[in-house]
Design a protein around this motif. Structure first.
Motif, PDB file in Angstrom:
ATOM      1  N   ALA A 105       1.735  11.549  -0.596  1.00 26.02           N
ATOM      2  CA  ALA A 105       3.632  10.785  -0.165  1.00 26.02           C
ATOM      3  C   ALA A 105       4.403  10.079  -0.783  1.00 26.02           C
ATOM      4  O   ALA A 105       5.421  11.101  -1.031  1.00 26.02           O
ATOM      5  CB  ALA A 105       3.453  10.883   1.659  1.00 26.02           C
TER       6      ALA A 105
ATOM      7  N   PRO B 176       1.724  -2.808   9.142  1.00 27.71           N
ATOM      8  CA  PRO B 176       2.088  -1.378   8.570  1.00 27.71           C
ATOM      9  C   PRO B 176       4.298  -0.973   8.679  1.00 27.71           C
ATOM     10  O   PRO B 176       4.239  -2.197   9.500  1.00 27.71           O
ATOM     11  CB  PRO B 176       1.970  -0.667  10.018  1.00 27.71           C
ATOM     12  CG  PRO B 176       0.839  -1.045  11.024  1.00 27.71           C
ATOM     13  CD  PRO B 176       1.239  -2.816  10.777  1.00 27.71           C
ATOM     14  N   ILE B 177       4.092  -0.529   7.879  1.00 27.91           N
ATOM     15  CA  ILE B 177       5.536  -0.496   7.348  1.00 27.91           C
ATOM     16  C   ILE B 177       6.438  -0.633   8.696  1.00 27.91           C
ATOM     17  O   ILE B 177       7.580  -1.594   8.684  1.00 27.91           O
ATOM     18  CB  ILE B 177       5.936  -0.039   6.141  1.00 27.91           C
ATOM     19  CG1 ILE B 177       7.097  -0.209   5.658  1.00 27.91           C
ATOM     20  CG2 ILE B 177       6.042   1.690   6.527  1.00 27.91           C
ATOM     21  CD1 ILE B 177       6.991  -1.260   5.060  1.00 27.91           C
ATOM     22  N   ASP B 178       6.303  -0.119   9.503  1.00 20.78           N
ATOM     23  CA  ASP B 178       7.258   0.542  10.760  1.00 20.78           C
ATOM     24  C   ASP B 178       7.581  -1.176  11.537  1.00 20.78           C
ATOM     25  O   ASP B 178       8.612  -1.366  12.123  1.00 20.78           O
ATOM     26  CB  ASP B 178       6.953   1.552  11.780  1.00 20.78           C
ATOM     27  CG  ASP B 178       6.450   2.194  10.963  1.00 20.78           C
ATOM     28  OD1 ASP B 178       7.219   2.688  10.207  1.00 20.78           O
ATOM     29  OD2 ASP B 178       5.437   3.818  12.102  1.00 20.78           O
TER      30      ASP B 178
ATOM     31  N   VAL C 281       4.992   7.350  -0.460  1.00 17.78           N
ATOM     32  CA  VAL C 281       5.644   6.655   0.372  1.00 17.78           C
ATOM     33  C   VAL C 281       5.086   5.138   0.362  1.00 17.78           C
ATOM     34  O   VAL C 281       3.722   4.747   0.247  1.00 17.78           O
ATOM     35  CB  VAL C 281       6.210   6.677   1.557  1.00 17.78           C
ATOM     36  CG1 VAL C 281       6.947   8.048   1.411  1.00 17.78           C
ATOM     37  CG2 VAL C 281       4.825   7.509   2.201  1.00 17.78           C
ATOM     38  N   LEU C 282       5.759   3.425   1.026  1.00 13.94           N
ATOM     39  CA  LEU C 282       4.944   2.834   1.216  1.00 13.94           C
ATOM     40  C   LEU C 282       4.554   2.567   2.316  1.00 13.94           C
ATOM     41  O   LEU C 282       5.481   3.012   4.025  1.00 13.94           O
ATOM     42  CB  LEU C 282       5.454   1.171   0.948  1.00 13.94           C
ATOM     43  CG  LEU C 282       5.883  -0.042   1.393  1.00 13.94           C
ATOM     44  CD1 LEU C 282       4.609  -0.526  -0.059  1.00 13.94           C
ATOM     45  CD2 LEU C 282       6.781  -0.724   1.268  1.00 13.94           C
ATOM     46  N   THR C 283       3.512   2.824   2.656  1.00 13.67           N
ATOM     47  CA  THR C 283       3.219   2.871   3.776  1.00 13.67           C
ATOM     48  C   THR C 283       2.658   1.147   4.896  1.00 13.67           C
ATOM     49  O   THR C 283       2.429   1.035   6.277  1.00 13.67           O
ATOM     50  CB  THR C 283       1.606   3.763   4.347  1.00 13.67           C
ATOM     51  OG1 THR C 283       0.112   3.011   3.778  1.00 13.67           O
ATOM     52  CG2 THR C 283       1.552   5.118   3.912  1.00 13.67           C
ATOM     53  N   HIS C 284       1.849   0.271   4.172  1.00  7.97           N
ATOM     54  CA  HIS C 284       2.083  -0.655   5.321  1.00  7.97           C
ATOM     55  C   HIS C 284       2.307  -2.514   3.713  1.00  7.97           C
ATOM     56  O   HIS C 284       1.787  -2.006   2.466  1.00  7.97           O
ATOM     57  CB  HIS C 284       0.331  -0.922   4.526  1.00  7.97           C
ATOM     58  CG  HIS C 284      -0.551  -0.358   6.203  1.00  7.97           C
ATOM     59  ND1 HIS C 284      -0.748   1.571   5.600  1.00  7.97           N
ATOM     60  CD2 HIS C 284      -0.348  -0.621   7.194  1.00  7.97           C
ATOM     61  CE1 HIS C 284      -0.783   1.819   6.750  1.00  7.97           C
ATOM     62  NE2 HIS C 284      -1.007   0.929   8.148  1.00  7.97           N
TER      63      HIS C 284
ATOM     64  N   VAL D 155       0.964  -1.430  -0.162  1.00  6.43           N
ATOM     65  CA  VAL D 155      -0.114   0.410   0.361  1.00  6.43           C
ATOM     66  C   VAL D 155       1.013   1.608  -0.270  1.00  6.43           C
ATOM     67  O   VAL D 155       1.884   1.429   0.869  1.00  6.43           O
ATOM     68  CB  VAL D 155      -0.878   0.242   1.467  1.00  6.43           C
ATOM     69  CG1 VAL D 155      -1.776   1.318   1.291  1.00  6.43           C
ATOM     70  CG2 VAL D 155      -2.036  -1.249   1.403  1.00  6.43           C
ATOM     71  N   VAL D 156       1.235   2.458  -0.987  1.00 11.28           N
ATOM     72  CA  VAL D 156       1.140   3.121  -1.306  1.00 11.28           C
ATOM     73  C   VAL D 156       0.472   4.978  -1.108  1.00 11.28           C
ATOM     74  O   VAL D 156      -0.821   4.996  -1.311  1.00 11.28           O
ATOM     75  CB  VAL D 156       1.621   3.639  -2.404  1.00 11.28           C
ATOM     76  CG1 VAL D 156       2.408   4.450  -2.624  1.00 11.28           C
ATOM     77  CG2 VAL D 156       2.895   2.250  -2.976  1.00 11.28           C
ATOM     78  N   ASP D 157       1.203   5.471   0.489  1.00 12.12           N
ATOM     79  CA  ASP D 157       0.546   6.754   0.161  1.00 12.12           C
ATOM     80  C   ASP D 157       0.610   7.339  -1.025  1.00 12.12           C
ATOM     81  O   ASP D 157       1.795   7.506  -1.331  1.00 12.12           O
ATOM     82  CB  ASP D 157       0.876   7.857   1.379  1.00 12.12           C
ATOM     83  CG  ASP D 157       0.343   8.810   1.569  1.00 12.12           C
ATOM     84  OD1 ASP D 157      -0.261   9.312   0.637  1.00 12.12           O
ATOM     85  OD2 ASP D 157       0.097   9.455   2.627  1.00 12.12           O
TER      86      ASP D 157
END
Length: 71
Positions: free
Chosen positions: A31, A52-54, A33-36, A26-28
């Motif tokens: 922004a 979540p990518i974190d 950026v990859l988020t999930h 999943v990309v925002d």
């Protein structure tokens, strides 16, 4: 997070073992950026989880994709 390559179909491991395979990212779009990551459990179609990518272990190196949570 450092630059990573995520391959659809890759095996994904949690802290308590293999949890499935990577089916989508999943990309925002704003922004850029990859988020999930979307992880589908083996043999349980339709029960994908949004991760979540974190939670991705950036130090995993080669091998299965590792995420820092339990199944």
């Amino acid at each position: 997070m450092a630059e990573e390559t995520f391959t659809i179909g890759s095996e994904v491991s949690c802290t308590d073992g293999v949890c499935g395979e990577l089916t989508r990212v999943v990309v925002d779009p704003v922004a850029g950026v990859l988020t999930h990551l979307v992880v589908e459990p083996e043999g349980r179609a339709g029960l994908a989880r949004l991760v979540p990518i974190d939670l991705v272990d950036a130090d995993a190196g080669a091998g299965p994709l590792r995420i820092g949570c339990t199944q």
